[in-house]
Scaffold this motif. Structure first.
Motif, mmCIF file in Angstrom:
data_model
loop_
_atom_site.group_PDB
_atom_site.id
_atom_site.type_symbol
_atom_site.label_atom_id
_atom_site.label_comp_id
_atom_site.label_asym_id
_atom_site.label_seq_id
_atom_site.Cartn_x
_atom_site.Cartn_y
_atom_site.Cartn_z
ATOM 1 N N ALA A 35 0.839 -1.206 0.000
ATOM 2 C CA ALA A 35 0.000 0.000 0.000
ATOM 3 C C ALA A 35 0.866 1.246 0.000
ATOM 4 C CB ALA A 35 -0.922 0.003 1.217
ATOM 5 N N ASP A 36 0.296 2.350 -0.465
ATOM 6 C CA ASP A 36 1.037 3.611 -0.458
ATOM 7 C C ASP A 36 0.979 4.286 0.912
ATOM 8 O OD1 ASP A 36 -1.611 4.388 -0.517
ATOM 9 O OD2 ASP A 36 -1.386 5.806 -2.173
ATOM 10 N N VAL A 37 1.001 3.470 1.946
ATOM 11 C CA VAL A 37 1.118 3.882 3.348
ATOM 12 C C VAL A 37 2.374 3.211 3.876
ATOM 13 C CG1 VAL A 37 0.061 3.770 5.639
ATOM 14 C CG2 VAL A 37 -1.390 3.992 3.601
ATOM 15 N N GLY A 38 3.245 3.953 4.546
ATOM 16 C CA GLY A 38 4.446 3.291 5.026
ATOM 17 C C GLY A 38 5.449 4.220 5.678
ATOM 18 N N ASP A 39 6.637 3.690 5.879
ATOM 19 C CA ASP A 39 7.738 4.405 6.499
ATOM 20 C C ASP A 39 8.650 4.988 5.405
ATOM 21 O OD1 ASP A 39 6.719 3.434 8.909
ATOM 22 O OD2 ASP A 39 8.084 1.718 8.941
ATOM 23 N N THR A 40 9.663 5.721 5.839
ATOM 24 C CA THR A 40 10.648 6.295 4.929
ATOM 25 C C THR A 40 12.038 6.074 5.497
ATOM 26 O OG1 THR A 40 9.077 8.021 4.266
ATOM 27 C CG2 THR A 40 11.376 8.366 3.682
ATOM 28 N N VAL A 41 12.964 5.681 4.633
ATOM 29 C CA VAL A 41 14.371 5.540 5.015
ATOM 30 C C VAL A 41 15.180 6.551 4.208
ATOM 31 C CG1 VAL A 41 16.390 4.021 5.055
ATOM 32 C CG2 VAL A 41 14.122 3.097 5.597
ATOM 33 N N MET A 158 -8.017 -0.835 -6.191
ATOM 34 C CA MET A 158 -8.723 -0.878 -4.903
ATOM 35 C C MET A 158 -8.034 0.024 -3.887
ATOM 36 S SD MET A 158 -7.538 -4.708 -3.656
ATOM 37 C CE MET A 158 -7.004 -5.369 -5.234
ATOM 38 N N ASP A 159 -8.843 0.575 -3.006
ATOM 39 C CA ASP A 159 -8.337 1.285 -1.836
ATOM 40 C C ASP A 159 -8.281 0.313 -0.675
ATOM 41 O OD1 ASP A 159 -8.173 3.551 -3.325
ATOM 42 O OD2 ASP A 159 -9.773 4.638 -2.302
ATOM 43 N N ILE A 160 -7.466 0.652 0.309
ATOM 44 C CA ILE A 160 -7.326 -0.206 1.480
ATOM 45 C C ILE A 160 -7.334 0.660 2.732
ATOM 46 C CG2 ILE A 160 -4.776 -0.179 1.432
ATOM 47 C CD1 ILE A 160 -4.949 -3.207 2.234
ATOM 48 N N LEU A 161 -7.975 0.178 3.756
ATOM 49 C CA LEU A 161 -7.964 0.829 5.060
ATOM 50 C C LEU A 161 -7.324 -0.127 6.054
ATOM 51 C CD1 LEU A 161 -8.697 3.169 6.910
ATOM 52 C CD2 LEU A 161 -10.990 2.194 7.156
ATOM 53 N N LEU A 162 -6.203 0.305 6.628
ATOM 54 C CA LEU A 162 -5.484 -0.484 7.620
ATOM 55 C C LEU A 162 -5.879 -0.010 9.010
ATOM 56 C CD1 LEU A 162 -1.941 -0.425 5.953
ATOM 57 C CD2 LEU A 162 -3.632 -2.264 5.861
ATOM 58 N N VAL A 163 -6.160 -0.956 9.889
ATOM 59 C CA VAL A 163 -6.593 -0.615 11.253
ATOM 60 C C VAL A 163 -5.884 -1.532 12.232
ATOM 61 C CG1 VAL A 163 -8.531 -0.382 12.845
ATOM 62 C CG2 VAL A 163 -8.864 0.105 10.409
ATOM 63 N N THR A 244 -2.901 -6.010 12.948
ATOM 64 C CA THR A 244 -3.452 -5.095 11.959
ATOM 65 C C THR A 244 -4.409 -5.830 11.032
ATOM 66 O OG1 THR A 244 -1.456 -3.740 12.017
ATOM 67 C CG2 THR A 244 -2.923 -3.447 10.139
ATOM 68 N N CYS A 245 -5.565 -5.206 10.806
ATOM 69 C CA CYS A 245 -6.570 -5.736 9.888
ATOM 70 C C CYS A 245 -6.710 -4.782 8.709
ATOM 71 C CB CYS A 245 -7.907 -5.906 10.603
ATOM 72 S SG CYS A 245 -7.814 -7.028 12.033
ATOM 73 N N PHE A 246 -7.335 -5.265 7.645
ATOM 74 C CA PHE A 246 -7.479 -4.452 6.440
ATOM 75 C C PHE A 246 -8.886 -4.602 5.890
ATOM 76 C CE2 PHE A 246 -6.133 -8.650 5.082
ATOM 77 C CZ PHE A 246 -6.968 -8.919 4.002
ATOM 78 N N GLY A 247 -9.346 -3.544 5.245
ATOM 79 C CA GLY A 247 -10.581 -3.582 4.487
ATOM 80 C C GLY A 247 -10.300 -3.104 3.083
ATOM 81 N N LEU A 248 -10.848 -3.805 2.097
ATOM 82 C CA LEU A 248 -10.682 -3.425 0.691
ATOM 83 C C LEU A 248 -11.942 -2.710 0.223
ATOM 84 C CD1 LEU A 248 -9.045 -6.690 -0.713
ATOM 85 C CD2 LEU A 248 -7.921 -4.639 0.209
ATOM 86 N N GLY A 272 -5.210 4.064 2.232
ATOM 87 C CA GLY A 272 -4.298 4.195 1.108
ATOM 88 C C GLY A 272 -4.813 3.453 -0.102
ATOM 89 N N ARG A 273 -3.918 3.299 -1.052
ATOM 90 C CA ARG A 273 -4.231 2.617 -2.301
ATOM 91 C C ARG A 273 -3.313 1.407 -2.417
ATOM 92 N NH1 ARG A 273 -1.677 3.303 -7.159
ATOM 93 N NH2 ARG A 273 -0.571 5.074 -6.244
ATOM 94 N N VAL A 274 -3.857 0.300 -2.907
ATOM 95 C CA VAL A 274 -3.030 -0.883 -3.156
ATOM 96 C C VAL A 274 -2.173 -0.624 -4.388
ATOM 97 C CG1 VAL A 274 -3.044 -3.326 -3.761
ATOM 98 C CG2 VAL A 274 -4.608 -2.471 -2.016
#
Length: 275
Positions: A35-41, A158-163, A244-248, A272-274
């Motif tokens: 997903a376009d949700v995440g950390d940065t290095v 698809m969009d994704i919601l992480l919880v 963590t759970c996800f919804g599409l 975010g987006r897948v």
């Protein structure tokens, strides 16, 4: 020179436990997406190797010598130096591959900085089962102990919601209490899905074999999955060993994140987006 690499969240849409080797490693068959949700290095040149951690989720992680990003740097070049900054946005140890994604992003960033080739998947596997797939950062069918990566048919948009309900689960305990470790894999040839409802219907017939033991540890996981379904997710499940759970969701579905944040302000949520 500064180089910055994104470390996307890794989501196990399916996770079939298909066996256990004599050395204790579990065999898996998993459909993995990012997903376009995440950390940065971020890395810059330096005489010695160092790691600083910032970001909203930095409190759950220390820059110890065994930090996976530092281990990845030493795997790539044991005697090289660099100043590494890890910006944590994903919760620590939450089943969405944060540490592995950070290690993979560190490898990509340092390979550029040091003008080196990336390690082979077999080498990256020494850092953890999820690191090879995180190096690809593309939808993959992951099998074996994480070393076998195969492309998958095109996925619908698809969009994704992480919880994450902010509870801890013990991965070793989950595997130890898994009732059956020789379960069937996904079908040999994955289908070509027509659209997102078709894909969601297929997922409904797949499994995450770690979900039941995780729910036994933390029953709130069921509440999270139910909340995502009630918010309109076409499919909701748990990623990895949780919590963590996800919804599409269809990309044109009204955002569900504000509703969940309002009802459960103590939960971590990220839309975010897948990829």
């Amino acid at each position: 020179m500064a180089i910055e690499v994104f470390a996307p969240a890794k989501i196990n849409l399916t996770l079939h436990v298909t066996g256990q080797r004599d050395d204790g490693y579990h065999l898996l068959d998993s459909l993995v997406v990012f997903a376009d949700v995440g950390d940065t290095v971020r890395v810059t040149s330096a005489d010695r190797l160092s790691l600083d951690i910032d970001g909203p989720e930095a409190g759950g992680l220390d820059a110890e010598p065994d930090n996976l990003v530092l281990r990845a740097a030493r795997l790539l070049a044991p005697d090289r130096g660099a100043a590494i900054t890890l910006t944590k946005r994903l919760p620590v140890a939450s089943g969405i591959g944060g540490g592995s994604a950070d290690a993979a992003a560190g490898l990509r960033a340092l390979a550029q900085l040091w003008d080196m080739s990336l390690p082979e998947p077999e080498q990256a596997l020494s850092l953890g089962a999820d690191v090879p797939v995180c190096l690809s950062a593309m939808p993959r069918r992951m099998s074996g102990i994480g070393e076998r990566l195969n492309p998958v048919p095109p996925l619908p948009a698809m969009d994704i919601l992480l919880v994450n309900p902010r509870v801890a689960v013990s991965t070793p305990t989950i595997f130890r209490t898994l009732a059956e470790k020789n379960n069937p894999p996904m079908e040999r040839d994955l289908p070509r899905w027509r659209d997102l409802p078709d894909f969601a219907g297929w997922l409904a017939n797949q499994r995450n074999d770690l979900a039941l033991p995780a729910i036994a540890q933390q029953p709130v996981i069921t509440e999270v999955i139910d909340a995502l379904s009630e918010a309109g997710a076409l499919f909701a499940g748990m990623s990895g060993s949780g919590a963590t759970c996800f919804g599409l969701f269809s990309p044109d579905h009204p955002p569900a994140e504000p509703v969940l944040r309002r009802r459960h302000p103590d939960w971590w949520c990220a839309r975010g987006r897948v990829l």
